[in-house]
Design a protein around this motif. Structure first.
Motif, PDB file in Angstrom:
ATOM      1  N   ALA A  92      12.046  16.862  -5.334  1.00 48.94           N
ATOM      2  CA  ALA A  92      13.116  16.574  -6.300  1.00 48.94           C
ATOM      3  C   ALA A  92      13.865  15.307  -5.909  1.00 48.94           C
ATOM      4  N   VAL A  93      14.108  15.181  -4.582  1.00 54.66           N
ATOM      5  CA  VAL A  93      14.801  13.984  -4.111  1.00 54.66           C
ATOM      6  C   VAL A  93      13.960  12.744  -4.409  1.00 54.66           C
ATOM      7  N   GLN A  94      12.642  12.869  -4.173  1.00 50.39           N
ATOM      8  CA  GLN A  94      11.741  11.733  -4.341  1.00 50.39           C
ATOM      9  C   GLN A  94      11.737  11.174  -5.760  1.00 50.39           C
ATOM     10  N   ILE A  95      11.833  12.027  -6.702  1.00 52.56           N
ATOM     11  CA  ILE A  95      11.741  11.505  -8.070  1.00 52.56           C
ATOM     12  C   ILE A  95      13.079  11.405  -8.784  1.00 52.56           C
ATOM     13  N   ASP A  96      14.142  11.945  -8.155  1.00 54.93           N
ATOM     14  CA  ASP A  96      15.452  11.876  -8.794  1.00 54.93           C
ATOM     15  C   ASP A  96      15.407  12.546 -10.165  1.00 54.93           C
ATOM     16  N   LEU A  97      15.622  13.834 -10.125  1.00 52.42           N
ATOM     17  CA  LEU A  97      15.452  14.669 -11.317  1.00 52.42           C
ATOM     18  C   LEU A  97      16.144  14.167 -12.574  1.00 52.42           C
ATOM     19  N   GLU A  98      17.382  13.709 -12.373  1.00 50.52           N
ATOM     20  CA  GLU A  98      18.139  13.230 -13.548  1.00 50.52           C
ATOM     21  C   GLU A  98      17.363  12.148 -14.293  1.00 50.52           C
ATOM     22  N   ALA A  99      16.883  11.137 -13.458  1.00 49.55           N
ATOM     23  CA  ALA A  99      16.164  10.002 -14.046  1.00 49.55           C
ATOM     24  C   ALA A  99      14.854  10.460 -14.655  1.00 49.55           C
ATOM     25  N   ALA A 100      14.301  11.520 -14.078  1.00 48.55           N
ATOM     26  CA  ALA A 100      12.983  11.953 -14.542  1.00 48.55           C
ATOM     27  C   ALA A 100      13.079  12.963 -15.673  1.00 48.55           C
TER      28      ALA A 100
ATOM     29  N   GLN B 176       0.822  -1.202   0.000  1.00 47.91           N
ATOM     30  CA  GLN B 176       0.000   0.000   0.000  1.00 47.91           C
ATOM     31  C   GLN B 176       0.861   1.260   0.000  1.00 47.91           C
ATOM     32  N   SER B 177       1.859   1.260   0.879  1.00 50.43           N
ATOM     33  CA  SER B 177       2.681   2.470   0.928  1.00 50.43           C
ATOM     34  C   SER B 177       3.485   2.616  -0.361  1.00 50.43           C
ATOM     35  N   ALA B 178       3.907   1.506  -0.897  1.00 47.65           N
ATOM     36  CA  ALA B 178       4.646   1.575  -2.158  1.00 47.65           C
ATOM     37  C   ALA B 178       3.756   2.162  -3.233  1.00 47.65           C
ATOM     38  N   ARG B 179       2.487   1.716  -3.205  1.00 42.25           N
ATOM     39  CA  ARG B 179       1.553   2.240  -4.183  1.00 42.25           C
ATOM     40  C   ARG B 179       1.335   3.741  -3.989  1.00 42.25           C
ATOM     41  N   GLU B 180       1.264   4.161  -2.673  1.00 45.68           N
ATOM     42  CA  GLU B 180       1.071   5.588  -2.393  1.00 45.68           C
ATOM     43  C   GLU B 180       2.269   6.394  -2.890  1.00 45.68           C
TER      44      GLU B 180
ATOM     45  N   GLU C 170       2.306   9.244  -5.673  1.00 50.22           N
ATOM     46  CA  GLU C 170       2.807  10.595  -5.438  1.00 50.22           C
ATOM     47  C   GLU C 170       3.857  10.956  -6.478  1.00 50.22           C
ATOM     48  N   ARG C 171       4.739  10.012  -6.721  1.00 46.85           N
ATOM     49  CA  ARG C 171       5.783  10.224  -7.719  1.00 46.85           C
ATOM     50  C   ARG C 171       5.162  10.518  -9.071  1.00 46.85           C
ATOM     51  N   GLU C 172       4.132   9.789  -9.341  1.00 48.26           N
ATOM     52  CA  GLU C 172       3.460   9.965 -10.607  1.00 48.26           C
ATOM     53  C   GLU C 172       2.922  11.396 -10.712  1.00 48.26           C
TER      54      GLU C 172
ATOM     55  N   ILE D 119       3.960  14.017  -9.075  1.00 42.79           N
ATOM     56  CA  ILE D 119       5.081  14.962  -9.181  1.00 42.79           C
ATOM     57  C   ILE D 119       5.548  15.030 -10.633  1.00 42.79           C
ATOM     58  N   ARG D 120       5.658  13.841 -11.201  1.00 42.59           N
ATOM     59  CA  ARG D 120       6.133  13.791 -12.587  1.00 42.59           C
ATOM     60  C   ARG D 120       5.185  14.544 -13.511  1.00 42.59           C
ATOM     61  N   GLN D 121       3.908  14.335 -13.235  1.00 38.57           N
ATOM     62  CA  GLN D 121       2.929  15.040 -14.062  1.00 38.57           C
ATOM     63  C   GLN D 121       3.094  16.551 -13.939  1.00 38.57           C
ATOM     64  N   ARG D 122       3.301  17.012 -12.688  1.00 35.27           N
ATOM     65  CA  ARG D 122       3.481  18.454 -12.487  1.00 35.27           C
ATOM     66  C   ARG D 122       4.773  18.921 -13.142  1.00 35.27           C
ATOM     67  N   LEU D 123       5.784  18.088 -13.008  1.00 40.61           N
ATOM     68  CA  LEU D 123       7.079  18.426 -13.596  1.00 40.61           C
ATOM     69  C   LEU D 123       6.966  18.626 -15.108  1.00 40.61           C
TER      70      LEU D 123
END
Lengths: 211, 509
Positions: A197-205, A124-128, A132-134, A136-140
């Motif tokens: 930024a840390v959560q999604i690792d900007l370089e990878a994203a 569940q937490s992994a899914r959360e 969230e990452r998703e 963030i990515r969308q906003r990014l």
């Protein structure tokens, strides 16, 4: 999560399969059983929340191989390993690869259900986190190229003046960009922005990179 | 025959005829000839008898024979030793026309010669007999010496006894050693008095032999008891002989106690080795065996705990509970079967020969090896012939043989990539009233030159192998009247075939 989490039981022993299914159903879980890791890989739905209870000793593809296959496919699932005999190297390997627990048959129901519960919770937490990452990515993805450049400089801790010098513009323009980035990313403080930024690792994203 | 009427016979003629008759060896009596003698002319007669008896020379002219006969007789008499070589011919008397029989003529010289020959022959016979007797005496002396040497020095205990009760006349040194009596102690006593044989049946068999004239016993296995007491296993042979006019028995006893003990020991060690090999075999997949038992235990425990949880609910679904309990019973029974098989394999019990269904043997072995096969990633192709004939055998030993072959096959395939580890097991009614179990693998096969040595003790290709598995397997199968063979498959890998004789008529449903 509203949906009842599903426990996928993968064991080639029909007796064990049925017994575990009864136990899990009594606990209120939805249960799907598979005789082989191959069948599981073919038929399970990665989108459904839940966890896997996996016998480590099975013909052809064994539990560890399934774990690797899941990792490789990107549909990671939290796994509770069960085994007929406690083989330490195997259990170490399984735990290192991210198994929730490693139970030796025969095991107590409490122990087993606790492991399943924690696996579900982890799922569940992994899914959360994933969700969230998703977002963030969308906003990014809404940022302009310039705004993204500014963002990258902000999260490395540079001052507006420095960024302006770097990008060959004036400090005032950078201030405007910074306000736009904060607004688009939906944060009100620099700290929040850095955490994201840390959560999604900007370089990878990097949007240029195919995902 | 030409008839002639002659004058009255002369006295001389009568004498000659008589003499002549006397020279004829036992042909007939004189009366027969004289009775009807007729007259005659005078052909020369000396031809016939002159050489031997001058008295008859005077009778020259008395014609008795026809000329042809005279000539023949004359020729004969002129030979060097006519007596020893009698002339026989047709002697046709002229004077006695009614007497015309074929007569053997033998001279008196012949009689003497013959007698001499007879005497010489008798002498030769006598001489030969004397020689024979001497030789016989010598042979008897040698035989006696041999017998005596054999009796004294032979490897077996021997005794000579007389009478139907068997009182001892003589015993040899080995007998003294075997029974612990001195010769002097036993002379004149009977075997029963001495209590030499421990079983009453042995006595009756031996004494029954004594009752029969020249009865004999060949290699009867009995228990004998010496002076000191301990019973020993022995083979006894007994033969009636006549010494003088007295019926005697010579008894030979061979102590086979040590031999029997050695045999028992060898058998015990073989069983021990078989057992240890089995333990070693089971040790090879003890981890898998633990899995084999933990699996049902896990199923039972989880079922029971699920049942308890269901019963704690407000509304209890009894059907569900019943299903759970049924499952538990079934699983438990199956697990019990595995444990029984295991226990039989682990204990060192006496082999129990029984009607065996080889399909069942194969299934049990696969049950045991199940987890091991899985963890080794070996897939199994199973072909069990239905209606297979049963064999007579010990289930544990046959399982051991098969388990050994299965493990060998698996180990042989360790080097294969995981998709290419295939084990084939099949049962089949073979030729010549045999039943086959065939185990094939897809390993590297058996290296050239190793096929012959494969079943030898201490032969192994494994780093940690003892080289007993196949050797013991062959021993087991041979004791079941069967054989085990190894061959390479044309498409790679090795095949082992166990051939066991089918029980006549027995066929499974």
């Amino acid at each position: 999560m509203i949906a009842v989490p599903t426990v996928y039981v993968v064991d080639d022993d029909a007796d064990v399969q049925r017994a575990l299914m009864r136990l899990l159903q009594a606990e209120g879980f939805a249960v799907q059983t598979f005789y082989s890791p191959e069948a599981f890989l073919t038929y399970h739905d990665p989108a459904l929340p839940g966890c896997v209870v996996l016998d480590i000793v099975m013909p052809k593809l064994d539990g560890l191989a399934l774990q690797r296959a899941l990792l490789a496919s990107g549909h990671e699932r939290s796994i509770v390993f069960i085994t007929g005999y406690g083989d330490i190297p195997t259990s170490v390997q399984a735990m290192k690869a991210g198994a929730v627990d490693f139970l030796t048959k025969p095991f107590e129901d409490r122990e087993f259900l606790a492991a399943v519960h924690s696996a579900i919770a982890r799922d569940q937490s992994a899914r959360e986190i994933c969700a969230e990452r998703e977002s963030i990515r969308q906003r990014l993805a809404t940022l302009t190229r310039r705004e993204r450049e500014v963002l990258e400089h902000i999260v490395t801790g540079r001052l507006n003046k420095q960024i302006a010098a770097e990008l060959g513009t004036v400090e005032k323009t950078i201030k405007v960009h910074r306000a736009r980035v904060m607004e688009k990313m939906g944060v009100s403080s620099l700290a929040e922005l850095v955490r994201m930024a840390v959560q999604i690792d900007l370089e990878a994203a990097d949007p240029c990179e195919a995902r | 025959l030409q008839k002639r009427r002659g004058d009255a016979p002369t006295r001389a003629n009568e004498t000659i005829i008589h003499s002549m008759i006397m020279t004829m060896l036992g042909a007939w009596g004189s009366d027969e000839i004289v009775a009807d003698s007729g007259g005659a002319e005078e052909p020369p007669f000396e031809l016939m008898l002159a050489r031997s008896q001058t008295a008859y020379a005077r009778t020259k002219g008395v014609g008795l024979l026809r000329l042809e006969s005279q000539c023949a007789a004359s020729t004969h008499l002129q030979q060097r030793e006519p007596a020893c070589n009698p002339w026989e011919g047709n002697l046709q008397p002229l004077a006695y026309p009614h007497f015309h029989r074929i007569l053997p003529i033998r001279s008196a010289g012949y009689r003497a010669g013959l007698r001499t020959a007879e005497l010489l022959h008798a002498k030769a016979l006598l001489k030969k007999e004397v020689g024979d007797r001497k030789r016989a005496e010598e042979a008897a002396r040698i035989a006696e010496a041999r017998f005596s040497a054999m009796f004294r020095l032979g490897p077996d205990a021997m005794s000579i006894s007389c009478g139907i009760e068997g009182s001892v006349i003589d015993v040899n040194d080995r007998w003294e050693e075997l029974f612990g009596y001195k010769r002097a102690e036993v002379l004149g006593r009977t075997v029963r008095e001495l209590g030499l044989y421990s079983g009453e049946r042995d006595y009756s068999a031996i004494l029954e032999c004594h009752h029969r004239e020249y009865g004999c016993i060949r290699e009867l296995e009995i228990d004998v008891r010496g002076k000191a007491g301990p019973v020993r296993r022995a083979i006894i042979s007994c033969e009636g002989i006549a010494v003088g006019n007295e019926p005697c028995f010579i008894t030979v006893i061979r102590d086979i106690d040590r031999q029997r003990r050695a045999e028992r020991e060898a058998q015990r060690q073989r069983a021990q080795l078989m057992h240890l090999t089995r333990i070693a075999l089971l040790g090879k997949f003890s981890g898998a065996l633990a899995h084999e038992l933990n699996q049902p235990l896990a199923a039972i425990l989880s079922n029971a705990q699920a049942g308890l949880r269901l019963m704690a609910r407000d509304i209890v679904n009894l059907d569900e509970i019943r299903d759970i309990l049924r499952d538990i019973v079934d699983i438990d029974r199956r697990a019990g079967e595995v444990i029984r098989t295991l226990r039989a394999l682990f204990t060192n019990s006496e082999p129990k020969m029984q009607a065996l269904d080889l399909n069942e043997v194969v299934s049990k072995v696969l049950d045991l090896a199940h987890s091991d096969l899985i963890s080794r990633k070996v897939t199994v192709a199973l072909h069990l012939q239905s209606g297979l004939r049963t064999v007579r055998g010990d289930p544990v030993q046959i399982q051991q043989v098969l388990l050994n072959l299965v493990i060998n096959a698996c180990e042989a395939m360790d080097g294969n990539t995981s998709g290419k580890r295939r084990l084939a097991l099949l049962t089949e009614d073979g030729r010549d009233d045999n039943v086959w179990i065939v185990v094939s693998d897809t390993g590297p096969g058996i290296a050239a030159g190793m096929l012959d040595r494969l079943f030898a003790s201490f032969f192994t290709t494994k780093a940690n192998g003892l080289g007993f598995g196949l050797s013991i397997s062959r021993t087991i199968v041979a004791r079941h009247g069967g054989r085990i063979e190894a061959m390479n498959n044309p498409e790679g890998g090795a095949t082992f075939r166990i051939t066991l004789p089918a029980q006549p008529g027995a066929r499974l449903p």
